[in-house]
Design a protein around this motif. Structure first.
Motif, mmCIF file in Angstrom:
data_model
loop_
_atom_site.group_PDB
_atom_site.id
_atom_site.type_symbol
_atom_site.label_atom_id
_atom_site.label_comp_id
_atom_site.label_asym_id
_atom_site.label_seq_id
_atom_site.Cartn_x
_atom_site.Cartn_y
_atom_site.Cartn_z
ATOM 1 N N ALA A 156 -43.490 106.773 -25.866
ATOM 2 C CA ALA A 156 -42.168 106.490 -26.426
ATOM 3 C C ALA A 156 -42.265 106.337 -27.939
ATOM 4 C CB ALA A 156 -41.595 105.228 -25.795
ATOM 5 N N GLU A 157 -43.312 105.649 -28.397
ATOM 6 C CA GLU A 157 -43.501 105.478 -29.835
ATOM 7 C C GLU A 157 -43.725 106.834 -30.496
ATOM 8 O OE1 GLU A 157 -43.128 102.760 -31.502
ATOM 9 O OE2 GLU A 157 -42.863 101.425 -29.780
ATOM 10 N N GLN A 158 -44.538 107.637 -29.835
ATOM 11 C CA GLN A 158 -44.833 108.965 -30.378
ATOM 12 C C GLN A 158 -43.557 109.798 -30.470
ATOM 13 O OE1 GLN A 158 -47.906 111.189 -28.233
ATOM 14 N NE2 GLN A 158 -46.821 113.084 -28.680
ATOM 15 N N ASP A 159 -42.734 109.752 -29.424
ATOM 16 C CA ASP A 159 -41.479 110.497 -29.413
ATOM 17 C C ASP A 159 -40.601 110.075 -30.578
ATOM 18 O OD1 ASP A 159 -42.184 111.857 -27.164
ATOM 19 O OD2 ASP A 159 -40.964 110.663 -25.787
ATOM 20 N N ARG B 191 -40.382 106.277 -18.680
ATOM 21 C CA ARG B 191 -40.469 106.752 -20.059
ATOM 22 C C ARG B 191 -39.155 106.524 -20.793
ATOM 23 N NH1 ARG B 191 -41.528 113.077 -21.573
ATOM 24 N NH2 ARG B 191 -41.721 112.825 -23.807
ATOM 25 N N ARG B 192 -38.067 106.738 -20.080
ATOM 26 C CA ARG B 192 -36.762 106.539 -20.694
ATOM 27 C C ARG B 192 -36.528 105.076 -21.022
ATOM 28 N NH1 ARG B 192 -34.473 111.073 -17.070
ATOM 29 N NH2 ARG B 192 -35.885 112.385 -18.264
ATOM 30 N N LEU B 193 -36.925 104.226 -20.088
ATOM 31 C CA LEU B 193 -36.778 102.793 -20.343
ATOM 32 C C LEU B 193 -37.594 102.395 -21.570
ATOM 33 C CD1 LEU B 193 -37.025 101.443 -16.688
ATOM 34 C CD2 LEU B 193 -35.021 101.321 -18.162
ATOM 35 N N ALA B 194 -38.803 102.903 -21.635
ATOM 36 C CA ALA B 194 -39.672 102.555 -22.767
ATOM 37 C C ALA B 194 -39.087 103.074 -24.067
ATOM 38 C CB ALA B 194 -41.063 103.139 -22.537
ATOM 39 N N ARG B 195 -38.547 104.274 -24.012
ATOM 40 C CA ARG B 195 -38.015 104.864 -25.230
ATOM 41 C C ARG B 195 -36.765 104.123 -25.690
ATOM 42 N NH1 ARG B 195 -37.941 111.184 -25.724
ATOM 43 N NH2 ARG B 195 -37.180 110.973 -23.620
ATOM 44 N N ARG B 196 -35.935 103.808 -24.713
ATOM 45 C CA ARG B 196 -34.736 103.051 -25.042
ATOM 46 C C ARG B 196 -35.105 101.744 -25.741
ATOM 47 N NH1 ARG B 196 -29.416 103.013 -23.250
ATOM 48 N NH2 ARG B 196 -29.840 105.212 -23.558
ATOM 49 N N GLU B 197 -36.104 101.096 -25.203
ATOM 50 C CA GLU B 197 -36.541 99.816 -25.764
ATOM 51 C C GLU B 197 -37.062 100.007 -27.187
ATOM 52 O OE1 GLU B 197 -35.986 97.509 -23.509
ATOM 53 O OE2 GLU B 197 -36.396 95.885 -24.924
ATOM 54 N N ALA B 198 -37.926 100.988 -27.337
ATOM 55 C CA ALA B 198 -38.513 101.234 -28.653
ATOM 56 C C ALA B 198 -37.438 101.637 -29.650
ATOM 57 C CB ALA B 198 -39.572 102.325 -28.550
ATOM 58 N N SER B 199 -36.524 102.468 -29.201
ATOM 59 C CA SER B 199 -35.452 102.916 -30.082
ATOM 60 C C SER B 199 -34.584 101.742 -30.508
ATOM 61 C CB SER B 199 -34.613 103.967 -29.361
ATOM 62 O OG SER B 199 -33.423 104.202 -30.061
ATOM 63 N N GLY B 200 -34.287 100.868 -29.560
ATOM 64 C CA GLY B 200 -33.495 99.696 -29.888
ATOM 65 C C GLY B 200 -34.191 98.826 -30.906
ATOM 66 N N LEU B 201 -35.488 98.608 -30.717
ATOM 67 C CA LEU B 201 -36.244 97.772 -31.645
ATOM 68 C C LEU B 201 -36.223 98.355 -33.048
ATOM 69 C CD1 LEU B 201 -39.350 96.706 -29.537
ATOM 70 C CD2 LEU B 201 -37.402 95.305 -30.273
ATOM 71 N N ARG B 202 -36.462 99.657 -33.115
ATOM 72 C CA ARG B 202 -36.508 100.268 -34.444
ATOM 73 C C ARG B 202 -35.155 100.253 -35.112
ATOM 74 N NH1 ARG B 202 -40.787 105.117 -34.759
ATOM 75 N NH2 ARG B 202 -42.289 104.264 -33.298
ATOM 76 N N GLN B 203 -34.132 100.484 -34.289
ATOM 77 C CA GLN B 203 -32.792 100.475 -34.872
ATOM 78 C C GLN B 203 -32.489 99.087 -35.427
ATOM 79 O OE1 GLN B 203 -29.793 102.884 -33.140
ATOM 80 N NE2 GLN B 203 -28.241 101.321 -33.297
ATOM 81 N N ASP B 204 -32.842 98.059 -34.658
ATOM 82 C CA ASP B 204 -32.643 96.690 -35.139
ATOM 83 C C ASP B 204 -33.384 96.455 -36.446
ATOM 84 O OD1 ASP B 204 -31.142 96.280 -32.951
ATOM 85 O OD2 ASP B 204 -32.616 95.095 -31.846
#
Lengths: 226, 226
Positions: A156-159, B191-204
């Motif tokens: 996910a980080e890589q994506d 993977r989607r859950l992980a990405r959603r989480e990572a994306s949310g963190l970065r957006q924050d």
DNA sequence: TACTATCGGATAGTTACACTGTCCATTCTG
DNA sequence: CAGAATGGACAGTGTAACTATCCGATAGTA
């Protein structure tokens, strides 16, 4: 260029391109006369994108329309577009309402330190998978999920790194789409390659122990033909 | 039990069960009279398996038939059954014959230390993905594959451990099938859950830097409704 | 300018798939 | 014994994704 060249350069038949135009998957060409239109590189690229979503991603025409709508919406944030794309990728959203499975799914996401979002599509899909596994008597399958999460986290980080490396926002949006659709397909393939390799190694090892030469000779026979 | 109970306990309509019987996805029940049959737990389980393959895995009826055939073949090794299942999962096998993409795919598998099997379905699918990425102008997508392999490797080991933990060979075969079909679906979700989480963190994080409160308030709005 | 191929656009038709509905003689159930 | 349910054969339905045909209007060539 005209429609025939669009067809020639993509391999998509002309009637299919017309169909996509009708369905709104491709923007209309620039009209040079009441019944002559010209298409540019944008159309070419968009057509290839549509085919990738349909053929590699297995999306329906309606899902492709949704995804493209998100891509073209200048208001949408990357984060939101991601949600739209993922919604289009998952199949039909049933609601099995299995209490135990739901609780297990919740325990899993919280164990991962993720936020519990019971109404998100991803969470519902997760519940679906768990329900299916339980119905088939494979309760222990759920334990596999933690391993999946361990693998998914760096991915996910890589994506995200990859998406954020894009020069423009439009490019980033497209990478998000392709990262989801192509990425799923690509990961499934890579996983298969890895598994095949690991399985072959273990089979060889088992055979060496048993000194079973007969089994070895047809080890990979079924994947050599055709 | 009779067909009505099979239907009641799985939620599959009676005509659909009859259809699966016709198509050979379910073995015929034990005939007690010329026109009465009895079904057992085996049929119940098989029916659930069929539904899982169709609904979660998205397999066609023909693909399900192939998979079940491999499951029922007592001659097949785990390793071979894996191949059959994976062949059923992948879509249509085209042959784009793109030299560059092929070379890149080969370089990738060899970089991973895997055996180069140019005619296997998995390799062909890999070439397909690479061709698609290249056509869309995303050459750098290929670099992502190494990260995918890094994530897939332990997953493959985990899958095998799980399959080999089964008490009987039949159980192991079923785990291989489910590990592929359910496993793909499950990983995609995780993977989607992980990405959603990572994306949310970065957006924050990005918002915190920019002190952009306006964007924050609709951050997760689109996934709360419905 | 003639002439032919191709164009865009509209509409209807086709194919594949996964069911679903109907029928009937037989058998189970109360 | 009456009425519901069954198994099996076969035809019908609905949807999705194209595909084919037609039309009058250009485009390109001579």
């Amino acid at each position: 260029m005209r429609i025939a060249e669009l067809s020639r350069r993509t391999g998509v038949p002309v009637p299919t391109i017309k169909y996509y135009l009708r369905e709104g998957l491709l923007p209309a060409g620039e009209l040079t006369s009441p019944n002559q239109a010209r298409y540019g590189e944008v159309h070419l690229h968009r057509l290839r994108l549509v085919r990738a979503l349909v053929e590699v991603g297995g999306l329906s025409i309606a899902a492709v329309r949704d995804v493209l709508g998100a891509l073209d919406d200048p208001e949408k944030s990357l984060h939101k577009a991601m949600g739209t794309v993922e919604r289009a990728v998952v199949g039909t959203g049933e609601s099995p309402t299995d209490e135990v499975a739901h609780a297990e799914a919740r325990a899993f996401v919280e164990r991962q330190g993720w936020t519990y979002r019971p109404h998100s599509d991803a969470f519902q899909s997760l519940v679906n998978v768990i329900v299916t596994a339980r119905e088939l008597g494979h309760e222990s399958f759920i334990a596999q999920l933690d391993g999946y999460a361990r693998a998914a986290r760096p991915l996910a980080e890589q994506d995200l790194d990859y998406a954020l490396s894009a020069p423009t926002k439009d490019a980033a949006m497209e990478i998000v789409v392709l990262g989801t659709v192509l990425g799923d397909a690509a990961f499934a393939v890579v996983r298969r390659l890895a598994r095949r390799e690991a399985s072959g190694l273990r089979q060889d090892r088992a055979q060496a122990e048993q000194d079973c030469d007969q089994a070895e000779q047809d080890c990979d026979r079924d994947e050599q033909d055709r």
